[in-house]
Write a protein that holds these residues in place. Structure first.
Motif: not given
Length: 938
Positions: A541-553
């Motif tokens: 996912l590249g740069r979207m890995d962290r935002p996606l994990r944050a939204a999921g949390a």
């Protein structure tokens, strides 16, 4: 005839600094004319190096010595006029059209030049019979061909006559014009004098005449660097500076200045005024054809350039570019393809007409783009061209905007996207650029982006928007209170990860998750297992890995159940973004992770991270993100009972962006401010905040829950239990409807129970509290502590004591000081009812200390009408306290004041286990069993 000794100058002026050796050589050659030895002198040097000044000075000396001095000067405008130089030297001959004015008209044209040359020779020879003759020709490279032939003819035939011919030309040959030096130097009595640039010592001597010896000594090295020793430029800078030290030094000098050609921004550039600008243009003119074009190209490129790039911009041959660059370098205008002084670049750009400037800018931009230059470098030129109308320009500007956003230069990003919108060649591309511009504008002020929303939605429905541009539009719809439109756009995105690249699919999933976290009614449409939540998805996912994990949390923590995994994710993500960068990804990850910690009951951790992130990114242009971070700090302070800090941070959030810019999120800072002011007893101020208009759509969002809960608390505090019950029940209905009835989010049942209790419906209140307790299980959260306190209010007095003691321990361990103060105050009253006056007094003092520390002093005083019950006795320090060590006494004193073990450890710089060991020993030595039995006067 002693011409060589007739005039000996006693000194030279500033114009002839370091020209004395050349002048002395000319004097000696003038003296040799007495021996009837003709001389020819060729004076060369860079453009504007002082050749003309030297010739003028020598001519004056020659006149004073009795010589007959004839002068002329070449000019580009007169280079095609036949015999122009000769007519200046010998105006009596009246040569024209290639012949003498009395030449027979029938004479062949080819003979006209020969006759003229012989006539010039005879005239000069005749003059030399009575006095030495000095012919001075300045800028001979601009002389007409016929006059040059006459001069060369005279040189060859006047070797034994007292005639001295002095000509000057630049070092660099003028393209297309044969060099005179090639014809003169082979002559056996030809002397070549080179006039070079001034040295540092020479500049110091020159400046001493203008600013004095002390300043001249400081200025000289810098002036040498800025001018290359060009006397014309040195004089001009000194003229513009007016003797000011910093000005003359050109403190802002460097690579050149802003994009608009204004040069540098410091005082040095300001001092490079009209005289310096004129001097630079004079140098360009004297450097020969092509020099001005090369200088313009260098000024526009304004980065380290190559001869090949300059040739492509100017459409000049490599040889011509090389000659022009050499001429500009030797004249001191440039060095290594960069302007020595930013004022020189300003002068060059100011001399270019607008249309020509724009055309050159566009050509530079296109060439740089073809060469693979960075988008930011190409965009710098495109922004000066206005509307371009080329697909490649639109793409470059969008890429430059993305890079600017990553560097937190939001203003520049918006500017790039505005020009991309203007440069787009079709409706879809134009709308896409506009959506990206709206997204960038949101970061600095969301109100600016709202005005575009309605029109853009219309474009979407007409099919004028690319699918990849829908995700930022969804975010705008969410923020500005249009959940129906957001859902419509999400349906259009067709969350099919196989149809798009992984990173784009992740962006869509993030947008869906975030939209659902704001409008929980959308949670039903969220996939159960988002691709990006897998631990091995980061590289994909590249740069979207962290935002996606944050939204999921965040989505996970909103739902009832265990939240350990979400908290662990949030902590890990915050570690990766601190110290904070300034790009959008860092901010959105941080805000989402902080919300996760807050709703999971980790207010202390959220407070620590919020303050760290604010400290490291306080000067960011992303005011919207800073406002959200300020809210997280306010919410964390509120949940810890620090009312003044919560109010201050909430006001800061509302100051960073105006209330109208918050959209539906206005419920966040407003609720914090209302709850803090209510807790501090400032009811009118809280009522004033509640009187502010809020969007109706806010009550369909998670942010509306914050607002309802705070408004209900204010209603309770001001004696309006019915209004409070309505707000708490509405809050609960929404949470149940959305499936986010999590006590860590908002314990609405406790608020409703307090309202029923105030209405005298104790049993109804007990049922609500028991229902809340059942949902908590054995959880030791602040919600459980608050529930125990409410349950105690409806219980017999002895059961009440046990419940309140447990509540106090939980609340102090969770760090909620305000709720702990309420609990201790209730416990003090219970102990008073049980006639345990000493213990009641101790608890009352602790409650009062905590309430004041929380900023709830007025409310605490109302809960505790007397700081000391009238039948209480002073608390004496037990005799056994003498057995305590200093360390045990310090720990016990802080514990008696209401500090938790963790806070005691932080204040005393010891470990938590050391605190526990000390307290165990203190309990044993003082023969007590509980923390609230500790004496307060240790």
């Amino acid at each position: 005839m002693l011409i060589g000794h007739a005039v000996q100058m006693q000194g030279t002026g500033p114009e002839l600094v370091e020209r004395e050796p050349a002048l002395a050589t000319l004097r000696d050659l003038l003296g040799s004319l007495s021996r009837r030895r003709g001389q020819t002198v060729l004076v060369t040097g860079p453009a504007a190096s002082g050749r003309s000044a030297l010739l003028r000075a020598f001519a004056e000396e020659a006149v004073a010595a009795g010589a007959s001095v004839l002068t002329s000067a070449g000019s580009p405008a007169e280079s095609r006029l036949p015999f122009e130089l000769v007519n200046q030297l010998l105006p009596g001959l009246r040569l024209a059209d290639g012949a003498l004015d009395h030449a027979p008209s029938a004479q062949p044209a080819g003979a006209f030049g020969a006759d003229a040359a012989r006539e010039v020779h005879r005239t000069v020879a005749r003059l030399a019979r009575t006095a030495p003759v000095v012919l001075v020709v300045d800028d001979v490279q601009h002389g007409d061909r016929e006059s040059l032939d006459c001069l060369l003819y005279a040189v060859r035939r006047l070797e034994r006559a007292p005639v001295m011919i002095v000509v000057s030309e630049p070092e660099q040959p003028v393209p297309g014009v044969p060099s005179v030096s090639s014809a003169l130097l082979p002559h056996r009595r030809c002397t070549r004098l080179r006039i070079g640039p001034l040295s540092v010592d020479g500049i110091r001597t020159l400046a001493t005449h203008r600013v004095g010896a002390v300043q001249a000594r400081r200025l000289a090295p810098r002036l040498k660097l800025l001018t290359g020793g060009n006397p014309l430029l040195v004089h001009a800078l000194l003229d513009d500076s007016g003797g000011d030290d910093g000005c003359a030094c050109g403190e802002a000098a460097g690579s050149g200045g802003g994009d608009d050609g204004a040069g540098g921004t410091g005082s040095g550039e300001a001092c490079a005024g009209t005289r310096f600008h004129d001097a630079v243009l004079t140098c360009l003119d004297r450097c020969g054809p092509g020099a001005a074009d090369v200088a313009r190209a260098l000024a526009l490129i304004d980065t380290p350039a190559t001869a090949q790039l300059i040739g492509e911009v100017t459409r000049m041959t490599p040889e011509s570019v090389g000659q022009a660059v050499t001429a500009l370098s030797t004249s001191g205008v440039i060095e290594n393809f960069r302007f020595r002084h930013p004022g020189a670049r300003s002068a060059v750009l100011a001399s270019v007409p607008y249309e020509r400037h724009r055309a050159l800018r566009l050509r530079v931009a296109e060439l740089l783009h073809r060469r693979g230059a960075r988008p930011a470098e190409v965009a710098r030129h495109l922004l000066r061209c206005g509307e371009v109308g080329a697909p490649w320009a639109c793409q470059v500007l969008e890429s430059a905007a993305e890079a600017a956003m990553a560097d937190d230069d939001i203003d520049h990003a918006v500017n790039c996207l505005r020009h991309a919108h203007l440069s787009a060649v079709d409706t879809v591309r134009r709308t896409t650029s506009r959506i990206k511009m709206v997204q960038a504008e949101w970061c600095r002020d969301p109100e600016l982006s709202q005005r575009h929303l309605k029109d853009l939605i219309g474009q979407v429905r007409q099919g004028g928007v690319a699918e990849e541009a829908l995700t930022p539009l969804v975010k705008q719809a969410v923020w500005h209170g249009a959940p129906g439109i957001a859902e419509e756009l999400l349906d259009r995105l067709r969350l099919d990860t196989g149809a798009v690249c992984p990173s784009e699919a992740a962006e869509r999933q993030f947008t869906h998750l975030w939209a659902a976290s704001v409008y929980p009614s959308l949670l039903r449409t969220v996939p159960q297992t988002p691709v990006g939540r897998r631990r091995d998805s980061g590289p994909l996912l590249g740069r979207m890995d962290r935002p996606l994990r944050a939204a999921g949390a965040l989505v996970d923590v909103l739902k009832p159940g265990g939240h350990d995994a979400a908290v662990a994710d949030a902590d890990q993500l915050l570690e990766t973004v601190y110290p904070a960068g300034r790009e959008r990804e860092v901010f959105r990850v941080a805000v989402l992770a902080l919300e996760t910690l807050l709703y999971a009951g980790r207010a202390e951790r959220a407070a620590r991270w919020s303050e760290r992130l604010l400290d490291s990114s306080g000067d960011s242009q992303g005011r919207t993100w800073l406002a959200l971070l300020s809210w997280t700090a306010a919410e964390a302070a509120l949940r810890q009972g620090d009312l003044p800090a919560a109010a201050e941070r909430a006001r800061e959030a509302l100051k960073l962006i105006p209330q109208a810019s918050w959209g539906v999120a206005v419920g966040l800072p407003l609720s914090c401010l209302v709850a803090a002011q209510t807790g501090m007893g400032d009811f009118p101020a809280a009522a004033g905040q509640l009187a502010q208009p809020v969007p109706d759509a806010m009550f369909r969002s998670r942010y509306g829950l914050h607002y309802l809960y705070a408004r209900g608390g204010h209603a309770l505090a001001t004696g309006r239990p019915d209004a409070a019950l309505t707000d708490f029940q509405f809050c609960g209905d929404l949470m149940c409807e959305w499936g986010i009835d999590s006590p860590g989010l908002f314990p609405w049942r406790l608020g409703a129970a307090r309202a029923w209790h105030d209405k005298g419906r104790t049993e109804r209140a007990r049922r609500l509290v028991n229902d809340q307790m059942t949902r908590l299980g054995t959880d030791g959260s602040r919600t459980r502590g608050a529930a125990l306190r409410l349950l105690a209010a409806a219980s017999p007095v002895r059961q009440r004591r046990t419940m309140l003691q447990e509540s106090a321990e939980i609340l102090q361990a969770c760090g909620d000081r305000l709720e702990a103060a309420y609990t201790l105050a209730d416990l003090s009253r219970v102990e008073s009812e049980l006639r345990e006056h000493r213990r009641a007094w101790v608890l009352a003092r602790k409650a009062l200390q905590l309430a004041r520390a929380c900023g709830a002093g007025p409310l605490a005083e109302s809960l505790l009408p007397g700081a000391r019950p009238k039948d209480a006795v002073p608390v004496a320090v037990p005799p056994d306290a003498a057995a305590l060590t200093p360390g045990e006494r310090r720990v016990a004193s802080l514990a008696a004041d209401g500090y938790t073990n963790r806070e005691i450890a932080q204040r005393l710089y010891i470990t938590g286990s050391t605190v526990e060991q000390h307290l165990t020993k203190v309990y044993r030595k003082l023969s007590i069993r509980r923390r609230d039995e500790l004496p307060t006067d240790l």
